[in-house]
Design a protein around this motif. Structure first.
Motif, short mmCIF file in Angstrom:
data_model
loop_
_atom_site.label_atom_id
_atom_site.label_comp_id
_atom_site.label_asym_id
_atom_site.label_seq_id
_atom_site.Cartn_x
_atom_site.Cartn_y
_atom_site.Cartn_z
N GLN A 33 0.84 -1.19 0.00
CA GLN A 33 0.00 0.00 0.00
C GLN A 33 0.87 1.24 0.00
O GLN A 33 1.90 1.29 0.66
N TYR A 34 0.41 2.25 -0.73
CA TYR A 34 1.14 3.51 -0.84
C TYR A 34 0.61 4.45 0.22
O TYR A 34 -0.56 4.82 0.21
N ARG A 35 1.45 4.81 1.18
CA ARG A 35 1.02 5.65 2.28
C ARG A 35 1.89 6.89 2.37
O ARG A 35 3.08 6.84 2.08
N LEU A 36 1.30 7.98 2.82
CA LEU A 36 2.02 9.24 2.99
C LEU A 36 3.00 9.14 4.15
O LEU A 36 4.09 9.69 4.10
N LEU A 37 2.62 8.42 5.21
CA LEU A 37 3.46 8.30 6.40
C LEU A 37 3.78 6.84 6.68
O LEU A 37 2.91 5.98 6.54
N ASN A 38 5.02 6.59 7.08
CA ASN A 38 5.37 5.22 7.47
C ASN A 38 4.84 4.96 8.88
O ASN A 38 4.25 5.84 9.52
N GLU B 135 6.06 7.40 11.62
CA GLU B 135 5.48 8.74 11.43
C GLU B 135 4.00 8.76 11.80
O GLU B 135 3.52 9.73 12.39
N GLN B 136 3.29 7.68 11.49
CA GLN B 136 1.88 7.61 11.88
C GLN B 136 1.73 7.61 13.39
O GLN B 136 0.86 8.31 13.94
N TYR C 3 2.42 11.08 14.61
CA TYR C 3 1.30 11.95 14.25
C TYR C 3 0.16 11.81 15.27
O TYR C 3 -0.37 12.82 15.76
N THR D 219 1.49 17.33 7.63
CA THR D 219 2.57 16.39 7.35
C THR D 219 3.24 16.71 6.02
O THR D 219 2.62 17.26 5.11
N GLN D 220 4.53 16.36 5.96
CA GLN D 220 5.33 16.44 4.73
C GLN D 220 5.23 17.82 4.07
O GLN D 220 4.76 17.96 2.96
N ASP E 198 8.90 16.66 8.39
CA ASP E 198 7.86 15.63 8.54
C ASP E 198 6.54 16.21 9.03
O ASP E 198 5.48 15.83 8.55
#
Length: 198
Positions: free
Chosen positions: A68-73, A76-77, A80, A94-95, A122
């Motif tokens: 899956q393509y996620r903005l945060l690993n 980082e999740q 957050y 984020t980012q 981040d």
């Protein structure tokens, strides 16, 4: 009266036929699209398949489930969620690119920090009125001087914008109370940096 009944019956049959045709038409398009998609997917799979005489160790191995393509690993999740817990009345973004933060200060600042294009932080923490409180980085400790210098360059660039930078380590994520104290300290530093800019 019989003619009126006949006209109503014919109109009902015509409406039913039109509705049947309309409901059936998208189904045909979907079937055609599905067939063409299967052909494309099949052709793509054939191209990705390795040659039979290729070395077994160098063959491409298809995974059963795509990643899956996620903005945060995951680290980082986790940070957050802790940031949101520690500061429920603040906004966490984020980012965010350093050049975007410079542009928020004005065109001259953006031009001055154009060398920072492509670098980001981040997380950015903002007050309820969206004024920037602090930038937060999640970075592993390094021994390489080059990476340390890159972090220092980013820290200096952010300080020149009046934004304090906080660095947390993925292997030592702080709890909500620690984050609250760090952010309170960052607000004091931000006020000091703002006073220096004036």
């Amino acid at each position: 009266m019989d003619n009126l009944t006949l006209v109503i019956a014919l109109a009902a049959v015509a409406v039913a036929g039109i509705l049947f045709f309309i409901n059936r038409r998208p189904a045909r398009q979907t079937a055609v699209e599905t067939v063409s998609h299967r052909r494309y997917a099949g052709a793509h799979r054939e191209q990705a398949r390795p040659a039979a005489d290729a070395d077994p160790q160098t063959r491409f191995v298809e995974t059963s489930k795509p990643k899956q393509y996620r903005l945060l690993n995951s680290s980082e999740q986790e940070l957050y969620h802790r940031l949101c817990e520690a500061m429920p009345n603040m906004r966490v973004f984020t980012q965010v690119g350093v050049s975007q933060l410079a542009l928020a200060r004005g065109r001259q600042e953006a031009m001055r920090l154009s060398r920072m294009a492509g670098r980001g932080v981040d997380f950015v923490v903002c007050d309820a009125d969206f004024s920037i409180v602090a930038a937060i980085e999640l970075a592993w400790p390094t021994t390489g001087q080059e990476i340390d210098n890159a972090e220092d360059v980013k820290r200096v660039a952010l300080q020149s914008l009046g934004i304090p930078m906080i660095v947390f380590r993925p292997n030592k994520l702080p709890d909500a109370d620690t984050i609250s104290r760090e952010i309170a300290d960052a607000i004091l530093r931000r006020n000091r940096l703002e006073a220096e800019r004036s």
